[in-house]
Scaffold this motif. Structure first.
Motif, short mmCIF file in Angstrom:
data_model
loop_
_atom_site.label_atom_id
_atom_site.label_comp_id
_atom_site.label_asym_id
_atom_site.label_seq_id
_atom_site.Cartn_x
_atom_site.Cartn_y
_atom_site.Cartn_z
N ASN A 1 0.81 -1.22 0.00
CA ASN A 1 0.00 0.00 0.00
C ASN A 1 0.84 1.27 0.00
OD1 ASN A 1 -2.38 -1.52 0.03
ND2 ASN A 1 -2.26 -1.74 2.25
N VAL B 1 2.61 4.48 -1.23
CA VAL B 1 2.32 5.39 -2.34
C VAL B 1 3.21 6.62 -2.23
CG1 VAL B 1 -0.10 4.69 -2.59
CG2 VAL B 1 0.48 6.54 -1.06
N VAL B 2 3.42 7.27 -3.33
CA VAL B 2 4.09 8.57 -3.36
C VAL B 2 3.02 9.58 -3.74
CG1 VAL B 2 5.85 9.97 -4.46
CG2 VAL B 2 6.29 7.56 -4.04
N GLN B 3 2.82 10.58 -2.88
CA GLN B 3 1.77 11.56 -3.13
C GLN B 3 2.36 12.93 -3.40
OE1 GLN B 3 -0.86 11.58 0.23
NE2 GLN B 3 -1.79 9.63 -0.33
#
Length: 149
Positions: free
Chosen positions: A16, A18-20
């Motif tokens: 899960n 993520v790079v935001q």
């Protein structure tokens, strides 16, 4: 091949992750770190993480070690290098990392300014309070006077 295996293992154990990226003021920030004597022949490593964020509340004040960072975006650049200098302490390794990360930030700052995003002094955070004190002239240097980058 080992690096690819390590990356795939990380991705398998963190499904899960993520790079935001969020809207921001496009101000360059950096986090700097070093590992002392972690390489053969007495060498140390320097690393940096560069991201865009909002303007610091007080741009003239250096980031406080351990303070929560501003809301940051994913990385726009990551720096990692073995330092060619042989350093005599962990503080010198951290100072060298700050120096090298500052050099890496210069072309990014110029690019951002040319794209119309004026840059205040770039805050570079470190996890070493002694080095933060030396860099900001809050700590008296005694044995670190011979540092030459």
């Amino acid at each position: 091949m080992e690096a690819i295996t390590q990356l795939l293992n990380y991705l398998a154990t963190h499904p899960n992750a993520v790079v935001q990226y969020h809207a921001s003021d496009m101000i360059l920030h950096a986090d700097s770190d070093a590992s002392y004597l972690s390489c053969p022949k007495g060498r140390s490593r320097a690393a940096g993480y560069f991201y865009l964020s909002n303007k610091p509340k007080d741009p003239d004040k250096a980031p406080t070690p351990g303070a929560p960072p501003p809301q940051n975006n994913g990385p726009i650049s990551v720096y990692s290098n073995i330092l060619r200098e042989v350093l005599s302490s962990a503080a010198e390794a951290e100072l060298a990392a700050l120096f090298h990360n500052g050099k890496e930030a210069c072309p990014m700052r110029i690019s951002l300014e040319e794209m119309g995003h004026p840059q205040p002094p770039t805050p570079i955070a470190t996890d070493n309070t002694t080095v933060a004190g030396i860099a900001n002239d809050d700590v008296k240097q005694k044995r670190s006077k011979a540092i030459d980058m």
